[in-house]
Design an enzyme around this catalytic site. Sequence first.
Site, PDB file in Angstrom:
ATOM      1  N   LYS A  53      -4.088 -37.246   7.921  1.00  0.00           N
ATOM      2  CA  LYS A  53      -5.256 -37.966   7.279  1.00  0.00           C
ATOM      3  C   LYS A  53      -5.389 -38.962   6.175  1.00  0.00           C
ATOM      4  O   LYS A  53      -6.014 -40.009   6.258  1.00  0.00           O
ATOM      5  CB  LYS A  53      -6.149 -36.809   6.505  1.00  0.00           C
ATOM      6  CG  LYS A  53      -6.741 -35.443   7.503  1.00  0.00           C
ATOM      7  CD  LYS A  53      -6.861 -34.624   6.558  1.00  0.00           C
ATOM      8  CE  LYS A  53      -6.422 -32.946   6.537  1.00  0.00           C
ATOM      9  NZ  LYS A  53      -6.565 -32.428   5.977  1.00  0.00           N
ATOM     10  N   GLY A  54      -4.134 -39.473   5.955  1.00  0.00           N
ATOM     11  CA  GLY A  54      -3.799 -40.437   4.768  1.00  0.00           C
ATOM     12  C   GLY A  54      -4.492 -41.810   5.101  1.00  0.00           C
ATOM     13  O   GLY A  54      -5.032 -42.705   4.092  1.00  0.00           O
ATOM     14  N   ASP A 110      -0.450 -44.721   5.891  1.00  0.00           N
ATOM     15  CA  ASP A 110      -0.978 -44.773   4.081  1.00  0.00           C
ATOM     16  C   ASP A 110       0.342 -45.246   3.230  1.00  0.00           C
ATOM     17  O   ASP A 110       0.884 -45.895   2.724  1.00  0.00           O
ATOM     18  CB  ASP A 110      -1.654 -43.637   4.042  1.00  0.00           C
ATOM     19  CG  ASP A 110      -0.882 -41.851   3.394  1.00  0.00           C
ATOM     20  OD1 ASP A 110       0.371 -42.413   4.024  1.00  0.00           O
ATOM     21  OD2 ASP A 110      -1.353 -41.025   2.737  1.00  0.00           O
ATOM     22  N   ASP A 113       7.461 -43.013   2.687  1.00  0.00           N
ATOM     23  CA  ASP A 113       8.734 -42.583   1.686  1.00  0.00           C
ATOM     24  C   ASP A 113       9.588 -42.315   1.977  1.00  0.00           C
ATOM     25  O   ASP A 113      10.716 -43.776   2.289  1.00  0.00           O
ATOM     26  CB  ASP A 113       7.585 -40.568   1.165  1.00  0.00           C
ATOM     27  CG  ASP A 113       8.550 -40.816   0.498  1.00  0.00           C
ATOM     28  OD1 ASP A 113       9.447 -40.971   0.073  1.00  0.00           O
ATOM     29  OD2 ASP A 113       7.761 -39.741  -0.862  1.00  0.00           O
ATOM     30  N   LYS A 141       7.229 -46.923  -0.444  1.00  0.00           N
ATOM     31  CA  LYS A 141       8.239 -46.995  -1.315  1.00  0.00           C
ATOM     32  C   LYS A 141       9.769 -47.412  -1.182  1.00  0.00           C
ATOM     33  O   LYS A 141      10.959 -47.645  -1.841  1.00  0.00           O
ATOM     34  CB  LYS A 141       8.318 -45.306  -1.759  1.00  0.00           C
ATOM     35  CG  LYS A 141       7.240 -44.638  -2.387  1.00  0.00           C
ATOM     36  CD  LYS A 141       7.499 -43.453  -2.499  1.00  0.00           C
ATOM     37  CE  LYS A 141       5.948 -42.612  -3.122  1.00  0.00           C
ATOM     38  NZ  LYS A 141       6.368 -41.119  -3.493  1.00  0.00           N
ATOM     39  N   PHE A 163       4.106 -40.090  -7.411  1.00  0.00           N
ATOM     40  CA  PHE A 163       3.347 -39.294  -6.463  1.00  0.00           C
ATOM     41  C   PHE A 163       1.867 -40.018  -7.049  1.00  0.00           C
ATOM     42  O   PHE A 163       1.594 -40.116  -7.954  1.00  0.00           O
ATOM     43  CB  PHE A 163       2.951 -38.077  -7.227  1.00  0.00           C
ATOM     44  CG  PHE A 163       2.596 -37.266  -6.082  1.00  0.00           C
ATOM     45  CD1 PHE A 163       3.662 -36.636  -4.545  1.00  0.00           C
ATOM     46  CD2 PHE A 163       1.041 -37.677  -5.782  1.00  0.00           C
ATOM     47  CE1 PHE A 163       2.327 -36.491  -3.582  1.00  0.00           C
ATOM     48  CE2 PHE A 163       0.768 -36.813  -4.656  1.00  0.00           C
ATOM     49  CZ  PHE A 163       1.041 -36.576  -3.454  1.00  0.00           C
ATOM     50  N   ASP A 170      -3.806 -38.171  -1.025  1.00  0.00           N
ATOM     51  CA  ASP A 170      -3.790 -37.107  -1.432  1.00  0.00           C
ATOM     52  C   ASP A 170      -2.324 -36.363  -2.923  1.00  0.00           C
ATOM     53  O   ASP A 170      -1.872 -36.408  -2.075  1.00  0.00           O
ATOM     54  CB  ASP A 170      -4.417 -36.336  -0.476  1.00  0.00           C
ATOM     55  CG  ASP A 170      -3.104 -35.019   0.282  1.00  0.00           C
ATOM     56  OD1 ASP A 170      -2.764 -36.003   1.066  1.00  0.00           O
ATOM     57  OD2 ASP A 170      -3.097 -33.765   0.314  1.00  0.00           O
TER      58      ASP A 170
HETATM   59  P1  IMP Z   1       8.269 -39.304   5.217  1.00  0.00           P
HETATM   60  O1  IMP Z   1       8.094 -38.733   5.976  1.00  0.00           O
HETATM   61  O2  IMP Z   1       9.031 -38.906   3.825  1.00  0.00           O
HETATM   62  O3  IMP Z   1       8.166 -41.106   4.611  1.00  0.00           O
HETATM   63  O4  IMP Z   1       6.215 -38.300   4.289  1.00  0.00           O
HETATM   64  C1  IMP Z   1       5.553 -39.741   4.573  1.00  0.00           C
HETATM   65  C2  IMP Z   1       4.408 -38.921   4.707  1.00  0.00           C
HETATM   66  O5  IMP Z   1       4.211 -37.987   3.015  1.00  0.00           O
HETATM   67  C3  IMP Z   1       2.839 -39.848   3.946  1.00  0.00           C
HETATM   68  O6  IMP Z   1       2.369 -39.677   5.121  1.00  0.00           O
HETATM   69  C4  IMP Z   1       1.986 -39.597   3.370  1.00  0.00           C
HETATM   70  O7  IMP Z   1       1.109 -38.503   3.520  1.00  0.00           O
HETATM   71  C5  IMP Z   1       3.234 -38.135   2.109  1.00  0.00           C
HETATM   72  N1  IMP Z   1       3.640 -39.073   0.918  1.00  0.00           N
HETATM   73  C6  IMP Z   1       5.072 -39.520   0.817  1.00  0.00           C
HETATM   74  N2  IMP Z   1       4.504 -39.812  -0.192  1.00  0.00           N
HETATM   75  C7  IMP Z   1       3.293 -39.971  -1.194  1.00  0.00           C
HETATM   76  C8  IMP Z   1       2.639 -39.704  -2.395  1.00  0.00           C
HETATM   77  O8  IMP Z   1       2.867 -40.264  -3.182  1.00  0.00           O
HETATM   78  N3  IMP Z   1       1.374 -39.470  -2.638  1.00  0.00           N
HETATM   79  C9  IMP Z   1       1.149 -38.898  -1.832  1.00  0.00           C
HETATM   80  N4  IMP Z   1       1.677 -38.408   0.191  1.00  0.00           N
HETATM   81  C10 IMP Z   1       2.591 -38.871  -0.602  1.00  0.00           C
HETATM   82 MG    MG Z   2      -0.831 -36.762   2.513  1.00  0.00          MG
END
Ligand code: IMP
Ligand code: MG
Length: 186
Positions: A53-54, A110, A113, A141, A163, A170
Site C-alpha cells: 500500500k505504501g 515508497d 530499505d 535508505k 523509521f 505507515d
Molecule cells: P525492504 O524489502 O527491506 O527494502 O523493505 C521495504 C519495505 O519495508 C517498504 O516497502 C516499506 O513498506 C517498509 N519500510 C522500510 N523502511 C521503512 C520506514 O522507515 N518506514 C516505513 N516503512 C518502511
Molecule cells: Mg509498510
Amino acid sequence: MSQPASVARLMGGRKVVRIVFEAEQIRRRVRELGEEIGRAYPEGELLVLGLLKGSFIFLGDLVREIPRPLQVDFLVASSYGDATVSSGHVRLVYDPETRLEGKHILLVEDIIDTGRTLYRLLELLSARNPKSLEICALLDKQLSGDVLKKRARFVGFEAPLEFLVGYGLDHAEDFRHLPFVASLAE
Ligand code: IMP
Ligand code: MG
C-alpha cells in the site's frame, strides 16, 4: 521538538522527532521526477506499477506529473514470516491484470530499505518479458547495494536511517495520510 498544533492533530498525540521532508519539498521533487521519467521514455508503452500500500500517495501524485501516455496498475506483495524484518520471501497477493510483455515497466515503491522485497519482485516481473524494467522509489535508505543488483533508476530522496512515516508510509497502518514525511519518535 515542539509541534505545531496542526501536526499534533494529525498525529493523534504521537510525537514525531522531526519532519524530514516537507509537503512542498516533496511536491517539487515529484514534479522533477515526473519530467525525468517522461524524458527517459521517449517511445513505447509505459506501465506504471505501484506497489501497495505504501506507494499509493506517491504514485497518485507522480503519474500526474509524467507528461506522456501511460497505464497504471498495482501489485500487492506479501512477505512471509517476521512482520517487521523483510524476510525476502515474497508472493503476489494481487497480480496486475494488465499485460506486461513488450511494455516499459516502472515499478513504484515508497521506500527501499534492504531491497529484498524489490529483488524478488524484479525476478517475478522480468520473467514476463517486459521491454524494460526499472524502479522508481520516493525514498532510498541506500542499504540495498548488495541485495539489489539493479539500483533504483529514479529516486526522490536519500532517506536517513530512521523509521519514517507519512506520504504513504505507515507504522502499523497509521500515519499514511500525513502530507509530509516524518521520523517517528519511539
Ligand atoms: P525492504 O524489502 O527491506 O527494502 O523493505 C521495504 C519495505 O519495508 C517498504 O516497502 C516499506 O513498506 C517498509 N519500510 C522500510 N523502511 C521503512 C520506514 O522507515 N518506514 C516505513 N516503512 C518502511
Ligand atoms: Mg509498510
